[in-house]
Design a protein around this motif. Structure first.
Motif, PDB file in Angstrom:
ATOM      1  N   CYS A 158      -7.498   0.196  -6.929  1.00 28.08           N
ATOM      2  CA  CYS A 158      -6.148   0.160  -6.350  1.00 28.08           C
ATOM      3  C   CYS A 158      -5.071   0.153  -7.449  1.00 28.08           C
ATOM      4  CB  CYS A 158      -5.976  -1.066  -5.457  1.00 28.08           C
ATOM      5  SG  CYS A 158      -4.334  -1.131  -4.694  1.00 28.08           S
ATOM      6  N   PRO A 159      -4.203   1.168  -7.467  1.00 29.31           N
ATOM      7  CA  PRO A 159      -3.183   1.235  -8.520  1.00 29.31           C
ATOM      8  C   PRO A 159      -1.994   0.301  -8.308  1.00 29.31           C
ATOM      9  CG  PRO A 159      -2.928   3.087  -7.042  1.00 29.31           C
ATOM     10  CD  PRO A 159      -4.171   2.342  -6.603  1.00 29.31           C
ATOM     11  N   CYS A 166       0.837  -1.203   0.000  1.00 28.31           N
ATOM     12  CA  CYS A 166       0.000   0.000   0.000  1.00 28.31           C
ATOM     13  C   CYS A 166       0.872   1.253   0.000  1.00 28.31           C
ATOM     14  CB  CYS A 166      -0.914   0.000   1.223  1.00 28.31           C
ATOM     15  SG  CYS A 166      -1.943   1.470   1.396  1.00 28.31           S
ATOM     16  N   VAL A 167       0.513   2.215  -0.875  1.00 24.27           N
ATOM     17  CA  VAL A 167       1.251   3.475  -0.970  1.00 24.27           C
ATOM     18  C   VAL A 167       0.444   4.650  -0.400  1.00 24.27           C
ATOM     19  CG1 VAL A 167       2.690   2.732  -2.911  1.00 24.27           C
ATOM     20  CG2 VAL A 167       0.480   3.842  -3.346  1.00 24.27           C
ATOM     21  N   ASN A 168      -0.640   4.336   0.321  1.00 23.75           N
ATOM     22  CA  ASN A 168      -1.471   5.365   0.956  1.00 23.75           C
ATOM     23  C   ASN A 168      -1.992   6.399  -0.046  1.00 23.75           C
ATOM     24  OD1 ASN A 168      -1.393   4.580   3.800  1.00 23.75           O
ATOM     25  ND2 ASN A 168       0.795   5.002   3.629  1.00 23.75           N
ATOM     26  N   CYS A 169      -2.460   5.933  -1.179  1.00 22.48           N
ATOM     27  CA  CYS A 169      -2.924   6.852  -2.220  1.00 22.48           C
ATOM     28  C   CYS A 169      -4.330   7.388  -1.951  1.00 22.48           C
ATOM     29  CB  CYS A 169      -2.868   6.185  -3.586  1.00 22.48           C
ATOM     30  SG  CYS A 169      -4.005   4.791  -3.775  1.00 22.48           S
ATOM     31  N   ASP A 170      -5.071   6.762  -1.028  1.00 23.97           N
ATOM     32  CA  ASP A 170      -6.394   7.223  -0.618  1.00 23.97           C
ATOM     33  C   ASP A 170      -7.477   7.075  -1.688  1.00 23.97           C
ATOM     34  OD1 ASP A 170      -8.171   8.292   1.327  1.00 23.97           O
ATOM     35  OD2 ASP A 170      -8.049  10.244   0.353  1.00 23.97           O
ATOM     36  N   VAL A 171      -7.334   6.131  -2.605  1.00 22.95           N
ATOM     37  CA  VAL A 171      -8.415   5.932  -3.577  1.00 22.95           C
ATOM     38  C   VAL A 171      -9.379   4.837  -3.145  1.00 22.95           C
ATOM     39  CG1 VAL A 171      -7.103   6.826  -5.540  1.00 22.95           C
ATOM     40  CG2 VAL A 171      -7.101   4.381  -5.083  1.00 22.95           C
TER      41      VAL A 171
END
Length: 84
Positions: free
Chosen positions: A54-55, A9-14
């Motif tokens: 999720c990217p 997880c990169v904490n992108c908030d999507v």
């Protein structure tokens, strides 16, 4: 089974905004999914929306919380008050 966000997880908030059950929240270091609220979008969508958006593909089935589709449907009805 409920879903799990792993350490990729990169904490992108999507993911959090698309969860119809408000099961996703910011954890201490990465986003987390509350297995008591996760229905894999059963009752709402054909596929888990967090997985769709999720990217980095860090959302996977949680082996600690195995559930059948029927169990997820029951959880959906309990969470939403939907009738059978």
């Amino acid at each position: 089974m409920a879903l799990l966000i792993n350490d990729l997880c990169v904490n992108c908030d999507v993911c959090a905004p698309v969860c119809p059950n408000s099961a996703i929240s910011q954890g201490e270091t990465i986003y987390e999914i509350d297995p008591r609220r996760c229905t894999e979008c059963v009752g709402h969508h054909d596929e888990p929306q967090c997985v769709v958006v999720c990217p980095v593909e860090c959302i996977v089935p949680d082996p600690a919380h195995p559930e059948t589709r029927e169990a997820l449907e029951i959880k959906f009805r309990l969470l939403t008050g939907a009738e059978e």
